[in-house]
Design an enzyme around this catalytic site. Structure first.
Site, short mmCIF file in Angstrom:
data_model
loop_
_atom_site.label_atom_id
_atom_site.label_comp_id
_atom_site.label_asym_id
_atom_site.label_seq_id
_atom_site.Cartn_x
_atom_site.Cartn_y
_atom_site.Cartn_z
N LYS A 1 34.92 32.44 39.50
CA LYS A 1 35.54 33.05 40.42
C LYS A 1 34.86 33.48 42.64
O LYS A 1 34.08 33.31 42.49
CB LYS A 1 35.07 34.24 40.01
CG LYS A 1 35.83 35.56 40.31
CD LYS A 1 35.38 36.99 40.11
CE LYS A 1 36.48 38.48 40.92
NZ LYS A 1 35.99 39.54 40.21
N LYS B 1 40.09 32.08 39.15
CA LYS B 1 40.06 33.06 39.70
C LYS B 1 40.29 33.02 41.36
O LYS B 1 38.84 32.20 41.95
CB LYS B 1 39.81 34.56 39.00
CG LYS B 1 39.77 35.53 39.98
CD LYS B 1 39.72 36.55 39.34
CE LYS B 1 39.75 37.66 39.85
NZ LYS B 1 39.00 39.51 40.15
C1 PBG Z 1 35.23 43.07 39.43
C2 PBG Z 1 37.31 42.45 39.79
C3 PBG Z 1 37.87 42.15 40.45
C4 PBG Z 1 39.16 41.73 39.72
C5 PBG Z 1 39.42 41.65 39.23
N1 PBG Z 1 37.97 42.12 38.76
C6 PBG Z 1 37.80 42.42 42.37
C7 PBG Z 1 36.25 41.75 43.00
O1 PBG Z 1 36.67 40.71 42.78
O2 PBG Z 1 36.03 41.97 44.26
C8 PBG Z 1 40.60 40.82 41.42
C9 PBG Z 1 41.75 41.49 40.75
C10 PBG Z 1 43.00 41.16 41.87
O3 PBG Z 1 42.83 40.88 43.40
O4 PBG Z 1 44.33 41.74 41.36
N2 PBG Z 1 35.22 42.63 40.19
ZN ZN Z 2 32.82 43.11 40.09
#
Ligand code: PBG
Ligand code: ZN
Length: 319
Positions: free
Chosen positions: A191, A244
């Protein structure tokens, strides 16, 4: 002369030659649930996406049911936030209540729940903080509590998105000890700290109150490290591993699919959705063509599961 065009002559042969096909079961559809009643708030930067209160969920859940997709990915938005994210693991927290409601009303629906603290903490970070530092080991027990309480509420799968080290192992152990040996973990493994999460943070009220997430999410420059993150989560017991965002990271996805013999998920995130929607609304691109092309590319690169806000539209187009 070898002629590639022999197999491209008409739709009959082209469709026979197609290597990758999207299917409704490929998709998980994200849903935002918030406290309150009679709420269906449009998320401005994500046309077609709303925040729902539990009493208004039926409308979207009926669509999900009809579409017969893989399942939903649930995000809860609590009213009360504190430094410890206590609503994340409260037995009657918004997310737990939403899971219970959906399980009761739609027993056939597969519910995946995002496990992270940023929607629940007053500072908006994904873990416990000390000063401006986001603590790792101190955060793990809270993530475990959250995962277990969601499993107790009826979640079919948990998906930790916090990027703390060691959280998959901690959550696996916690779930097992609580008797949830059959609850799979889909780890947000690679991520990246990405500008593409902007619209989501509006939708989920989860923007960090100070600083950024770069001390726990990955540098987008790093492909090798992404593979090490994925390997670590597999070793810790992840059942499914995720990359992601999607579009700018298809190289990582492809390499992971060649390297690991594991089910792979990819998250087609909010900013990717917003860009397509904005261009389409201006008449600059053909939304349907672009979305089909993007999602097919994700599957071609190796994704088994695609988490996407386009899911319900795509299923209509596939029909
Ligand atoms: C929570 C989370 C996020 C997303 C999914 N779970 C945001 C982040 O990490 O700031 C992003 C999903 C999206 O942008 O569609 N940590
Ligand atoms: Zn988070």
């Amino acid at each position: 002369m070898y002629r590639f065009r022999r197999l491209r002559r008409d739709e009959k042969i082209r469709s026979m030659m197609q290597e990758t096909r999207l299917h409704p079961k490929d998709f998980l559809y994200p849903i935002f649930v918030m406290e309150g009643e009679k709420i269906k708030n449009p998320v401005e930067s994500m046309p077609g996406i709303y925040q729902y209160s539990i009493d208004c969920l039926d409308e979207i859940l009926e669509q999900v049911k009809t579409a017969d997709i893989g399942g939903i990915m649930l995000f809860g938005i609590p009213t009360h936030k504190d430094p410890y994210g206590s609503q994340a693991y409260a037995p009657d927290g918004i997310t737990q209540r939403a899971v219970r409601y959906i399980k009761e009303q739609y027993p056939a629906l597969y519910i995946v729940v995002d496990v992270c603290l940023c929607e629940y903490t007053s500072h908006g970070h994904c873990g416990m903080i000390c000063g401006e530092e986001v603590l790792n080991d101190e955060t793990l027990p809270y993530l475990v509590k959250m995962a277990v309480s969601l499993a107790e509420a009826g979640a079919d799968m948990v998906a930790p998105s916090d990027m703390m080290d060691g959280r998959v192992e901690a959550i696996r152990t916690g779930l097992d000890q609580a008797g949830f040996t059959q609850t799979p973990i889909m780890a947000y493994s690679a991520k990246f700290a990405s500008g593409y999460y902007g619209p989501f943070r509006e939708a989920a009220h989860s923007a960090p109150g100070f600083g950024d997430r770069k001390s726990y999410q990955m540098d987008y420059a790093n492909g090798q490290e992404a593979l090490r993150e994925i390997r670590a989560d597999i070793d810790e017991g992840a059942d499914i591993v995720m990359v992601k965002p999607a579009l700018a990271y298809l190289d990582v996805l492809k390499e992971a699919s060649l390297t690991f013999n594991m089910p792979l998920a990819v998250y087609n995130v909010s900013g990717e959705y917003a860009m397509v929607k904005a261009a389409a609304a201006n008449g600059w691109i053909d939304e349907r063509r672009i979305v089909m092309e993007n999602l097919t590319a994700m599957k071609r690169a190796g994704a088994k599961i695609i988490i996407t806000y386009h899911a319900l539209d795509v299923v209509k187009w596939l029909a």
